[in-house]
Design a protein around this motif. Structure first.
Motif, mmCIF file in Angstrom:
data_model
loop_
_atom_site.group_PDB
_atom_site.id
_atom_site.type_symbol
_atom_site.label_atom_id
_atom_site.label_comp_id
_atom_site.label_asym_id
_atom_site.label_seq_id
_atom_site.Cartn_x
_atom_site.Cartn_y
_atom_site.Cartn_z
ATOM 1 N N GLN A 392 18.007 8.175 -24.145
ATOM 2 C CA GLN A 392 16.752 8.511 -24.846
ATOM 3 C C GLN A 392 14.905 8.925 -24.050
ATOM 4 O O GLN A 392 14.250 9.642 -24.170
ATOM 5 N N PHE A 393 15.914 7.997 -21.997
ATOM 6 C CA PHE A 393 15.051 8.921 -21.407
ATOM 7 C C PHE A 393 15.047 9.752 -21.378
ATOM 8 O O PHE A 393 13.467 10.718 -20.994
ATOM 9 N N PHE A 394 15.671 10.913 -21.231
ATOM 10 C CA PHE A 394 15.822 11.463 -20.718
ATOM 11 C C PHE A 394 15.446 12.845 -21.365
ATOM 12 O O PHE A 394 14.900 13.679 -21.247
ATOM 13 N N LEU A 395 15.661 12.702 -23.270
ATOM 14 C CA LEU A 395 14.471 12.936 -24.064
ATOM 15 C C LEU A 395 13.496 13.040 -24.245
ATOM 16 O O LEU A 395 12.385 14.452 -23.755
ATOM 17 N N ASP A 396 13.299 11.987 -23.475
ATOM 18 C CA ASP A 396 11.774 12.224 -23.736
ATOM 19 C C ASP A 396 10.894 12.530 -22.309
ATOM 20 O O ASP A 396 10.056 12.744 -22.915
ATOM 21 N N GLN A 397 12.014 12.777 -21.217
ATOM 22 C CA GLN A 397 11.161 13.314 -20.554
ATOM 23 C C GLN A 397 11.135 14.356 -19.611
ATOM 24 O O GLN A 397 10.487 15.085 -19.477
ATOM 25 N N PHE A 398 12.146 15.071 -20.432
ATOM 26 C CA PHE A 398 12.368 16.242 -20.125
ATOM 27 C C PHE A 398 12.724 17.182 -22.173
ATOM 28 O O PHE A 398 13.487 17.054 -22.294
#
Length: 442
Positions: A392-398
């Motif tokens: 979820q962190f990755f999808l939010d940031q990228f």
């Protein structure tokens, strides 16, 4: 080493783990070689060592009513080793266990200690151990029953529910089968199975993956097949990573955290002599292991570098890799069957610190993926924060990446949830493992 000293060798291993936080699997191999332990004694030493570590909290619960005061750490370990044999090993008579325990206590301590050890073990022999049913709190009972720290059982129960947590904790007490991956650039699985059987190994084809085999008897790392580069020791869950990456010939692939090279060499085998894998690790001796594995397997499309993957974006142009793998440093909570000592030393703080590292490496690796390329993230843990939380962190940031549906063999499809899969130890009898895929928008 005479058979009577196998227990003392096990005691040495447990002491080294306690004092130096050493890994049990490495210590065990060193002790076996150093003391020239052979034949059935290897099996007995392995069983006593791993079994005692696996069930440490249970053994301490059983011992507590019989100990009048706190004892020295080595004496506690001697009692654990002895009680483990009495409770869990049918083929070892109690009289042999008691005799060995008292003799070791005499050699290492004094008459008072040997008398106490003898008294405690004989009292247990007469009275039996306390019932786990006396523990009323279900989380605490599962913790003691399966020897997992209470904080971890509580965390898993909160994340997955009691039923799945119980299944995982119970599975973690079962010794895993050794599995290996056939090097498809050199031979077929049937050919390798035949060669191993001719060497005297009891092996079978994996029902999970077409290039995997399982050993029912014998250490495949000692086989001629291994020496000749026909197989790599690797867990079946770990083999799924190369499938999820959807590798095609002639691709340029980055393995950001590659040592000891199991996934790197699998990727190289799937490239079948084409393309190139760029494999990185922080430690020089670990990078050397990757090259040793590649040389043994006859793979020439691997290039290695000693590099901190938290800075990997500084070493390559943006957008040059077709596939990028981040097999991230993690808590290792999926491999407790193989490394049982981990469960007693990991903490919540460790998980939070590792999350920060995971986020940093993914951030660096993301810029290196080509438009239309795939980034794969994997861990050998089951923790939701390290896995789904990091996704979820990755999808939010990228926002330039989108979830990419994982493509794996049909045997694994039930464990896929869109762009990620979570394997628990009890699912297919493998390590607990997590894989997620992201595609860079064109």
């Amino acid at each position: 080493m005479p058979k009577k000293n196998v227990r003392e060798a096990a005691l040495d291993i447990l002491e080294a783990i306690d004092k130096h936080q050493s890994y049990s699997n490495l210590l065990l191999n060193n002790v076996i070689e150093k003391n020239h332990i052979t034949g059935p004694d290897v099996g007995l030493l392995t069983e006593i060592t791993y079994g005692t570590i696996q069930r440490k909290l249970t053994l301490d619960f059983f011992l507590k009513p019989f100990l009048q005061k706190k004892v020295e750490p080595w004496v506690q370990n001697l009692l654990r080793i002895s009680l483990y044999q009495m409770q869990y090993l049918d083929k070892v008579p109690d009289r042999a266990v008691l005799f060995e325990a008292v003799e070791i206590a005499k050699r290492r301590g004094h008459k008072g200690i040997s008398g106490m050890v003898n008294g405690v073990l004989r009292a247990i022999q007469r009275n039996g151990v306390p019932s786990l049913e006396t523990i009323k709190d279900p989380v605490e009972r599962l913790s003691i029953e399966t020897s997992h720290p209470k904080w971890l059982v509580q965390r898993w129960t909160d994340q997955f529910g009691m039923e799945k947590t119980r299944g995982m904790c119970e599975e973690n007490l079962i010794a895993p089968l050794q599995t290996a991956r056939v090097n498809i650039t050199k031979a077929t699985r049937d050919e390798v199975l035949r060669l191993l059987e001719e060497e005297g190994f009891l092996v079978e084809a994996s029902p999970i993956l077409p290039e995997a085999i399982r050993s029912r008897k014998g250490n495949l790392a000692h086989s001629q097949c291994f020496m000749n580069g026909y197989i790599t020791i690797q867990d079946e869950s770990s083999m799924l990573v190369a499938y999820a990456m959807e590798i095609e010939h002639n691709q340029k692939i980055l393995d950001a955290c590659a040592a000891p090279g199991g996934k790197t060499t699998h990727i190289a085998e799937k490239l079948n002599g084409t393309g190139k894998v760029f494999a990185h690790d922080l430690h020089e001796h670990k990078v050397k292991l990757i090259m040793e594995n590649a040389d043994r397997l006859g793979l020439h499309n691997i290039e290695t570098h000693v590099l901190d993957s938290r800075k990997i974006g500084e070493h390559y142009q943006n957008g040059i890799f077709d596939r990028v793998l981040v097999d991230a440093p993690c808590s290792g909570l999926g491999v407790l069957r193989r490394k049982p000592d981990i469960k007693y030393v990991k903490t919540i703080k460790d998980i939070h610190a590792l999350q920060t590292i995971q986020h940093t490496i993914l951030t660096e690796a993301a810029r290196l993926v080509k438009p239309g390329g795939i980034l794969t993230y994997s861990t050998c843990t089951v923790d939701k924060d390290e896995n789904e939380g990091t996704v979820q962190f990755f999808l939010d940031q990228f926002p330039d990446f989108e979830p990419y549906s994982i493509n794996v063999p049909s045997t694994i499809k039930p464990f896929v949830n869109g762009n990620y899969l979570q394997i628990f130890p009890q699912d297919i009898g493998s390590d607990g493992f997590f894989i997620a895929c992201f595609k860079k928008r064109s």
